[in-house]
Write an enzyme that holds these catalytic residues in place. Structure first.
Site, short mmCIF file in Angstrom:
data_model
loop_
_atom_site.label_atom_id
_atom_site.label_comp_id
_atom_site.label_asym_id
_atom_site.label_seq_id
_atom_site.Cartn_x
_atom_site.Cartn_y
_atom_site.Cartn_z
N ASP A 57 0.86 -1.18 0.00
CA ASP A 57 0.00 0.00 0.00
C ASP A 57 0.90 1.23 0.00
O ASP A 57 1.97 1.24 0.63
CB ASP A 57 -0.91 0.03 1.22
CG ASP A 57 -1.91 1.17 1.15
OD1 ASP A 57 -2.95 1.01 0.49
OD2 ASP A 57 -1.64 2.22 1.76
N GLU A 59 1.10 5.67 0.22
CA GLU A 59 0.50 6.99 0.45
C GLU A 59 1.24 7.95 -0.48
O GLU A 59 2.47 7.85 -0.65
CB GLU A 59 0.63 7.42 1.89
CG GLU A 59 -0.05 6.49 2.90
CD GLU A 59 -1.53 6.32 2.65
OE1 GLU A 59 -2.06 5.25 2.98
OE2 GLU A 59 -2.15 7.26 2.09
N HIS A 198 -5.43 5.03 6.36
CA HIS A 198 -4.65 5.77 5.36
C HIS A 198 -3.19 5.94 5.79
O HIS A 198 -2.59 6.98 5.54
CB HIS A 198 -5.28 7.14 5.07
CG HIS A 198 -6.61 7.04 4.39
ND1 HIS A 198 -6.76 6.66 3.08
CD2 HIS A 198 -7.86 7.26 4.87
CE1 HIS A 198 -8.04 6.66 2.76
NE2 HIS A 198 -8.73 7.01 3.83
N ASP A 203 -2.65 -0.13 6.36
CA ASP A 203 -3.55 -0.50 5.27
C ASP A 203 -3.13 -1.80 4.61
O ASP A 203 -3.97 -2.61 4.20
CB ASP A 203 -3.62 0.62 4.24
CG ASP A 203 -4.39 1.82 4.74
OD1 ASP A 203 -4.65 2.74 3.94
OD2 ASP A 203 -4.75 1.85 5.94
#
Length: 631
Positions: A57, A59, A198, A203
């Protein structure tokens, strides 16, 4: 009256349970992957439990991989449901983090001061993921950023096989279970051990739990090997999607639908408690995952609908239509006449027998119906273990003939030998009266006899025999409980009941001898009493059956009983009353389960080479406990 679809079984799983389930269901025979071997979808025969997944994952500072940078990478390496390692780092994107992104992720520009640049992080991540299958939730987003970063930094992209959990979720998670397929929604549905907020690593950890839960759901669909994942999220076949016009014109109302084939034969009967059109349309979407249903849709030429007044009417009508047409794609019970009963005969020296038909025979006692002859036979064995009645099948005269010889059961004390005069009519009748009471009312003599036997066998570590005794008790309790629930309603000439409807109003039903004779629904502004009288006057005439068998399929009476046992249901008209035995088989089934389980577990030692779960599986009786009621 109309039809219901087989109830959808709840599929929510805890994340850890889902992981264990996934590991179990995908276990199989395959070639072991050598370390560092690049895995591809063309590598056939690789069981999923041998595949190493890297769940990743990211960001970022925005949604465009061409214009925005990565601020955090989190990844979890798993194989066979076990976590092998984790990778987590902040990344300096070389630009400020927009305020809205800071609010969403909690990652500020200040937090990234001194963090490594993507040029330093990407090689480490690629090494971490080498030879693995990448998994991401909405994979095009995350993989798009990673491949864009590889191009900018001059690192060759290895061409990982990629699994998108969003696409898998669309295949196996319906709108009835979750309103959308976002990570937070799925994590809540599957009770993930980490709540996604998030942040990249958290995540990714949540996505691991979601992946395992999805694999557990996909396994029954044949997705058990790596190559199966390549087509697991395939769109609906074109020939199936073209059939969606069959739902056009169906009403937005509860009822029953019938799929018909090219010769006008009924292929499948189902029900909807809300909208027939909406329900039938689901057969032409990716939400329909049953292979036999896809096969049925390919054969169907039209769909007929029957609108029903209430959900109970729909379920009953479905059952009747299935019984009438025996559709090839329905798996519900179609042949009530094949369901066996256990009968206590009427003769000078009564005995037990397994029969297919119930007759109104004064003095006889019955339990059932049973799902199979084997279950009925187990119930007979349970009664024989508690009451020493004869097991021979011939009819015995009131006076034993001279020269008659007894069987081996008499020699071991399991029969009083009325065939030789060893037991007269009066003493035999005493035993039979006890058995009749156990069949029609209090089951404790049978339960206590089996509890003593299980205790003795368990003390001797004879667990397989104890399990057999438990199974006999379970079969008897199920049959007796069903008779004691169905019988009183089958003997009731008429019963009128009302159930409150959410938002106001009433569902009204008229039941005659266990059969649904009429039903209606009134809104909150309508006086229900005139409707009740009209229903009684227009309801189907139902002839009295041979009780305890109802005047319909036993499963129809089960549906009616379940409806009557709902909270808030009121008896409007029942002149003769209606009740089930207070100390009947249903009321003691949980106690019997506790007794047998406790005895087996208490006497079993850790050295016993017998699975405790198999030995101590609880005795249960299907269906809710009915409370006795009177008008």
């Amino acid at each position: 009256m109309p039809d219901p679809l087989p109830p959808r079984v709840p599929t929510d799983r805890g994340a850890r349970a889902a992981a264990a389930s996934a590991q179990a269901v995908v276990a199989g025979v395959g070639t072991h992957l050598a370390p560092g071997l690049q895995v591809g979808f063309d590598d056939l025969g690789t069981p999923l439990h041998e595949v190493t997944f890297v769940v990743v994952d990211l960001e970022t500072t925005g949604g465009s991989a061409a214009e925005c940078g990565i601020t955090e990478i989190g990844a979890v390496k798993v194989r066979g449901g076990q976590v092998l390692g984790e990778f987590a780092t902040l990344v300096d994107p070389g630009e400020p983090v927009p305020p809205q992104i800071q609010v969403l992720t909690g990652i500020t520009t200040a937090m990234l001061v001194g963090a490594p640049r993507i040029e330093e992080v990407l090689p480490a991540f690629l090494e971490f993921a080498r030879g693995c299958v990448l998994v991401a939730h909405n994979a095009p987003f995350d993989v798009g950023f990673l491949t864009a970063a590889a191009r900018r930094t001059g690192h060759p992209w290895p061409g990982f096989p990629v699994v998108d959990t969003v696409r898998l979720a669309r295949r196996v998670v319906t709108r009835d279970e979750a309103p959308n397929h976002r990570l937070a929604t799925l994590a809540a549905l599957f009770h993930a051990s980490v709540v996604p907020e998030h942040r990249a690593l958290g995540d990714a950890q949540a996505t691991v739990d979601v992946l395992h839960a999805l694999l557990a759901r996909l396994a029954p669909l044949g997705v058990t090997h790596l190559e199966d994942l390549a087509t697991a999220a395939d769109p609906v076949p074109a020939d199936v999607r073209r059939k969606r016009t069959l739902a056009d014109g169906l009403p937005h109302a509860p009822g029953v639908y019938l799929f018909r084939g090219p010769r006008d034969e009924v292929l499948y009967v189902g029900t909807s408690t809300t909208s027939l059109r909406t329900r039938v349309r689901t057969y032409f979407t990716a939400g329909e995952k049953r292979g036999r249903m896809t096969e049925m849709v390919r054969l169907a030429t039209r769909v007929d609908a029957v609108v029903c007044a209430t959900p109970l009417e729909a379920r009953v009508r479905e059952l009747r239509l299935i019984t009438e047409h025996s559709p090839r794609y329905n798996r519900r019970s179609r042949f009530p006449e094949r369901m066996p009963w256990v009968r206590l005969t009427v003769e000078p020296f009564p005995r037990l027998s397994v029969v297919r038909q119930v007759r109104d025979e004064p003095g006889a006692a019955w339990i059932g119906p049973f799902p199979s002859t084997g279950a009925a036979t187990l119930a007979v064995e349970a009664l024989h273990a508690a009451f020493p009645v004869r097991q021979c099948t011939r009819r015995l005269p009131a006076v034993a003939p001279a020269g008659a010889s007894a069987c081996v059961l008499a020699e071991v004390g399991r029969c009083g030998a009325p065939c030789t005069g060893g037991q007269d009519l009066a003493s035999y009748a005493t035993v039979v009266d006890g058995m009749r009471a156990a069949m029609t009312g209090d089951p404790w003599p049978v339960v206590s006899a089996h509890a003593r036997r299980i205790t003795a066998l368990a003390a001797q570590h004879r667990y397989e025999e104890a399990t057999t005794v438990r199974d006999r008790l379970q079969a008897y309790l199920r049959g007796a409980a069903r008779t004691q629930r169905i019988g009183p309603l089958a003997r009731t000439p008429e019963l009128v009941a009302a159930a409150p409807v959410e938002g106001g109003g009433w569902e009204l039903v008229v039941v005659r001898h266990g059969r649904l004779a009429a039903t209606a629904r009134v809104d909150r502004r309508t006086d229900p009493r005139p409707v009740v009288e009209a229903l009684r006057a227009s309801a189907e005439h139902v002839a009295a059956p041979g009780a305890p068998a109802p005047a319909c399929h036993p499963e129809e009476t089960d549906l009616v009983l379940a409806w009557l046992d709902r909270p808030g249901v009121r008896l409007v008209h029942a002149p003769d009353g209606w009740a089930s035995p207070v100390r009947g088989a249903q009321s003691v089934s949980d106690v019997a389960a506790a007794v047998t389980t406790a005895v087996l577990l208490a006497t079993r030692t850790d050295d016993d080479d017998v699975p405790a779960g198999d030995v101590a599986r609880p005795v249960t009786v299907a269906g809710p406990v009915l409370r006795g009621r009177s008008a």
